[in-house]
Design an enzyme around this catalytic site. Sequence first.
Site, PDB file in Angstrom:
ATOM      1  N   THR A 138      -4.330  -6.307   3.757  1.00  0.00           N
ATOM      2  CA  THR A 138      -5.409  -5.628   3.115  1.00  0.00           C
ATOM      3  C   THR A 138      -4.752  -4.298   2.730  1.00  0.00           C
ATOM      4  OG1 THR A 138      -5.786  -4.403   5.453  1.00  0.00           O
ATOM      5  CG2 THR A 138      -6.902  -6.534   5.055  1.00  0.00           C
ATOM      6  N   GLY A 139      -5.429  -3.662   1.797  1.00  0.00           N
ATOM      7  CA  GLY A 139      -4.939  -2.380   1.148  1.00  0.00           C
ATOM      8  C   GLY A 139      -3.653  -2.512   0.391  1.00  0.00           C
ATOM      9  N   SER A 140      -3.495  -3.851  -0.578  1.00  0.00           N
ATOM     10  CA  SER A 140      -2.198  -4.364  -0.947  1.00  0.00           C
ATOM     11  C   SER A 140      -2.105  -4.021  -2.338  1.00  0.00           C
ATOM     12  CB  SER A 140      -1.821  -5.569  -0.508  1.00  0.00           C
ATOM     13  OG  SER A 140      -2.693  -6.425  -0.692  1.00  0.00           O
ATOM     14  N   SER A 185      -1.372  -1.281  -3.698  1.00  0.00           N
ATOM     15  CA  SER A 185      -0.528  -0.298  -3.979  1.00  0.00           C
ATOM     16  C   SER A 185       0.348  -0.019  -2.674  1.00  0.00           C
ATOM     17  CB  SER A 185      -1.047   1.026  -4.369  1.00  0.00           C
ATOM     18  OG  SER A 185      -1.675   1.699  -3.464  1.00  0.00           O
ATOM     19  N   GLY A 186       1.721   0.735  -2.689  1.00  0.00           N
ATOM     20  CA  GLY A 186       2.124   1.205  -1.711  1.00  0.00           C
ATOM     21  C   GLY A 186       2.704   0.413  -0.816  1.00  0.00           C
ATOM     22  N   GLY A 246       1.418  -1.645   1.400  1.00  0.00           N
ATOM     23  CA  GLY A 246       0.700  -3.059   1.263  1.00  0.00           C
ATOM     24  C   GLY A 246       1.226  -3.852   0.181  1.00  0.00           C
ATOM     25  N   TYR A 258      -6.953  11.539  11.423  1.00  0.00           N
ATOM     26  CA  TYR A 258      -6.467  10.619  10.896  1.00  0.00           C
ATOM     27  C   TYR A 258      -5.306  10.312  12.242  1.00  0.00           C
ATOM     28  CZ  TYR A 258      -2.450   8.133   8.474  1.00  0.00           C
ATOM     29  OH  TYR A 258      -1.447   7.253   8.091  1.00  0.00           O
TER      30      TYR A 258
END
Length: 266
Positions: A13-15, A17-18, A20, A155
């Site tokens: 998930t969230g892949s 960018s960065g 992921g 956070y």
Amino acid sequence: MDLKLAGRRALVTGSSSGLGAATARLLAKEGVAVVVHGRDETRADAVAKQVRADGGKVDVALGDLGTDAGADAVAGAALAGGDVDILVNNAGTYWPKSWAETTSQEWLETYDANVVSGVRMIQRLVPLMRDRGWGRVIQIGGGLAQQPSAEGAFYNATLAARHNLAVSLARELKDTGVTSNVVSPGAILVSTVQRIFEEAAPAFGWGESAEEIERGVVRDLLPNDIGRLGRPEEVAAAVVYLASPLADYVSGAVLRVDGGTIRTAF
């Protein structure tokens, strides 16, 4: 080394960018068919194109994991291409804000984006892993879960929750063949982190080049035993290890990839 991952399938998930994206690419290089997830189709497709260029197998799943409907859409798209053996819960949000600036609504929204989003995917994918008798669930946590700073408390608390739920899930999955663990990065030089440090550089007198800024950050803000910031590929390597059968005996663990930023004996 053969990590014995060929033929497995992973949703990161969230892949788009960065961390992921780096994780999806490294898993694919190990023979894993990956599902790249994001909310922006252009960015997700760009990562998928990189995976294909490297010779990997890849699908794309789009959706906002902050809602049940979005999670349903992502799970449905991921499962349309086959079983998901590995779930990497990386998606989340962060922005620097003080206690005084952060509203209660922002606390709730951040918890939903960083914690409940992962729970939604666990609920949708882990029962299927359990039925098959093998699977991996890996939360991307962080050192601020263990040693929180004053800034970004909303956070930091979500990272602690990610660590906690991973251990609880490991206990729940006892004797099923499915494991649950955490990779805990320190300061990793992804684009968003780079921008934050570049904006702070003039106030600290770190200079203008990326190398000067990195040296200043490690000297003045984030000292560690290695003397530099981490790279996305280093976090990805830890994820790939925990995803592999070589980590069959690792359960409810936190694998720190932080250059020694968090200093504890136990």
